[in-house]
Design a protein around this motif. Structure first.
Motif, short mmCIF file in Angstrom:
data_model
loop_
_atom_site.label_atom_id
_atom_site.label_comp_id
_atom_site.label_asym_id
_atom_site.label_seq_id
_atom_site.Cartn_x
_atom_site.Cartn_y
_atom_site.Cartn_z
N ALA A 129 0.78 -1.25 0.00
CA ALA A 129 0.00 0.00 0.00
C ALA A 129 0.81 1.29 0.00
O ALA A 129 0.35 2.30 -0.54
CB ALA A 129 -0.97 0.00 1.19
N PRO A 130 2.00 1.32 0.61
CA PRO A 130 2.71 2.61 0.70
C PRO A 130 2.93 3.24 -0.67
O PRO A 130 3.05 2.55 -1.68
CB PRO A 130 4.03 2.25 1.38
N ARG A 131 3.02 4.56 -0.68
CA ARG A 131 3.15 5.28 -1.95
C ARG A 131 4.60 5.66 -2.22
O ARG A 131 4.91 6.22 -3.28
CB ARG A 131 2.25 6.50 -1.92
N ALA A 132 5.50 5.35 -1.26
CA ALA A 132 6.94 5.52 -1.50
C ALA A 132 7.68 4.63 -0.51
O ALA A 132 7.15 4.30 0.56
CB ALA A 132 7.34 6.98 -1.31
N TYR A 133 8.91 4.26 -0.88
CA TYR A 133 9.72 3.34 -0.07
C TYR A 133 11.13 3.91 0.11
O TYR A 133 11.62 4.65 -0.74
CB TYR A 133 9.83 1.98 -0.77
N VAL A 134 11.75 3.50 1.23
CA VAL A 134 13.18 3.78 1.45
C VAL A 134 13.86 2.45 1.67
O VAL A 134 13.35 1.61 2.42
CB VAL A 134 13.40 4.68 2.69
N MET A 135 14.98 2.22 1.00
CA MET A 135 15.73 0.99 1.29
C MET A 135 17.22 1.26 1.38
O MET A 135 17.73 2.26 0.88
CB MET A 135 15.45 -0.10 0.24
N GLY A 136 17.93 0.34 2.02
CA GLY A 136 19.37 0.45 2.17
C GLY A 136 20.09 -0.04 0.92
O GLY A 136 19.54 -0.80 0.13
N ARG A 137 21.32 0.35 0.79
CA ARG A 137 22.19 -0.07 -0.30
C ARG A 137 22.28 -1.58 -0.39
O ARG A 137 22.25 -2.16 -1.48
CB ARG A 137 23.58 0.54 -0.06
N ASN A 138 22.36 -2.21 0.77
CA ASN A 138 22.54 -3.65 0.85
C ASN A 138 21.30 -4.42 0.42
O ASN A 138 21.38 -5.57 0.01
CB ASN A 138 22.93 -4.01 2.29
N MET A 139 20.15 -3.77 0.51
CA MET A 139 18.93 -4.42 0.04
C MET A 139 18.76 -4.25 -1.47
O MET A 139 18.22 -5.13 -2.14
CB MET A 139 17.71 -3.84 0.75
N PHE A 140 19.27 -3.14 -1.99
CA PHE A 140 19.15 -2.90 -3.43
C PHE A 140 20.01 -3.87 -4.23
O PHE A 140 19.64 -4.32 -5.31
CB PHE A 140 19.52 -1.44 -3.76
N GLY A 141 21.17 -4.20 -3.67
CA GLY A 141 22.02 -5.14 -4.40
C GLY A 141 23.31 -5.43 -3.68
O GLY A 141 23.67 -4.73 -2.73
N PRO A 142 24.00 -6.48 -4.10
CA PRO A 142 25.25 -6.88 -3.45
C PRO A 142 26.38 -5.92 -3.78
O PRO A 142 26.29 -5.15 -4.74
CB PRO A 142 25.52 -8.27 -4.02
N GLY A 143 27.45 -5.98 -3.02
CA GLY A 143 28.63 -5.17 -3.29
C GLY A 143 28.55 -3.84 -2.57
O GLY A 143 27.47 -3.36 -2.24
N ARG A 144 29.70 -3.26 -2.30
CA ARG A 144 29.71 -2.01 -1.56
C ARG A 144 30.51 -0.92 -2.26
O ARG A 144 30.48 0.23 -1.85
CB ARG A 144 30.28 -2.23 -0.16
N GLY A 145 31.24 -1.27 -3.31
CA GLY A 145 32.10 -0.29 -3.95
C GLY A 145 31.38 0.52 -5.01
O GLY A 145 30.21 0.85 -4.87
N ALA A 146 32.08 0.84 -6.09
CA ALA A 146 31.48 1.62 -7.19
C ALA A 146 30.33 0.83 -7.82
O ALA A 146 30.31 -0.41 -7.78
CB ALA A 146 32.56 1.91 -8.24
N TRP A 147 29.36 1.52 -8.37
CA TRP A 147 28.19 0.88 -8.95
C TRP A 147 28.53 0.04 -10.17
O TRP A 147 29.28 0.49 -11.04
CB TRP A 147 27.17 1.94 -9.38
N ASP A 148 27.99 -1.14 -10.24
CA ASP A 148 27.88 -1.88 -11.49
C ASP A 148 26.59 -1.38 -12.13
O ASP A 148 25.50 -1.68 -11.66
CB ASP A 148 27.80 -3.38 -11.18
#
Lengths: 198, 198
Positions: free
Chosen positions: B55-74
């Motif tokens: 139901a929410p109309r916007a979300y916040v998520m952490g880097r670690n939930m968006f995808g693996p890795g911590r360095g520069a973006w793939d």
């Protein structure tokens, strides 16, 4: 057949007591009756749960649950519960300090066991006959029995509070599956009972 | 008024993921779908809960939930969810690495926020209008928002499994009270929803 059960009142974040447990604050600094208020304020609402807590025919508890202090026994100390403790059954207390058994009013006897958790559980099973045995607490004792795979039924009484720190249930117990048995409760507590699957 | 909600599937011992999260095992070693099986196996039984998650109309998520890795973006990495992620709404991703916004199919946009949790939440509130905002995870992100007192409603989906280790909810959030709102569930999960009392 004897079942080994364990009832624990727990905060939503997994603590069964706060930090700095003491004689003045046995459940830890500032915790008071927060985890157990449902027992005292609404006994009728939780009658079935309270009857189940009362049903075992023998109990095992840790030294830290029996009383404060870790050194030699203060022989005046006879537990937190006054002359007639609520167990009305044999209670086996895990300790490194030998002490003579204590017979209290109403059928509770405290027997001090110095040769480990398996011995204490074996003595409790023997005392319970065909009744159940409960691991009464605290967290460290329950966690040892969970790690050993000795607990058949775990009944968590989850209280709507986040303590942030304290004595943590499930610390060091490893990974295992549970089977949900029952859910009930009120605003003050949610009872979640599980069978431990090994 | 906009409410900030948070839905987390959690083991009985308080973990929302296991250890060693990776691209192959996003919920950690050996965890697979164990915490989320109820969503896939019994969607009808949990229809109201799933609708609330949606139901929410916007979300916040952490880097670690968006995808693996911590360095520069793939830059090929567009999240775990394929071309049409299930959010269908703006998603603000907390990161230290700037990246252009990503518009996906079905209304999900990923916007990368580098100036902290308050900024991300403010942007999500703005995007949600009079709808609700959800903190989507993972544990570290939820814990930051809990510690900041930003979450109004916490909905735990407690799965009958003990993981023993992993990403722990409530780590470092301090102490606070909850008010129990609702309890429901099945054998696979118990839904416990709470209002955070500040």
């Amino acid at each position: 057949m004897t079942k080994v059960t364990c009832d624990m009142a727990m905060s939503v974040d997994g603590f069964v007591a706060g930090i700095n447990q003491s004689e003045a604050e046995p459940f830890g600094e500032g915790v008071g009756t927060r985890l157990h208020r449902w027992m005292f304020d609404e006994p009728e609402a939780h009658a079935a749960v309270l009857a189940a807590i009362d049903a075992p025919r023998a109990y095992v508890m840790g030294r830290n649950m029996f009383g404060p202090g870790r050194g030699a026994w203060d022989l005046q100390w006879k537990g937190w519960w006054g002359d007639e403790p609520p167990y009305h059954a044999p209670v086996f207390v895990l300790t490194h300090q030998p002490r003579e058994p204590l017979a209290m009013q109403g059928g509770t006897t405290f027997t001090f066991v110095t040769d480990g958790i398996e011995s204490a559980l074996a003595q409790a099973r023997e005392a319970a006959g065909d009744g159940d045995v409960a691991i009464a607490g605290g967290a460290a004792t329950v966690n040892q029995y969970l790690a050993a795979g000795s607990i058949d039924e775990l009944r968590l009484h989850v209280v709507p509070v986040v303590l942030g720190a304290g004595e943590r249930l499930f610390d060091g117990v490893g990974a295992f599956d549970l089977e949900r048995l029952e859910v009930s409760g009120s605003d003050l507590v949610t009872h979640l009972s599980y069978r431990v699957v090994r």
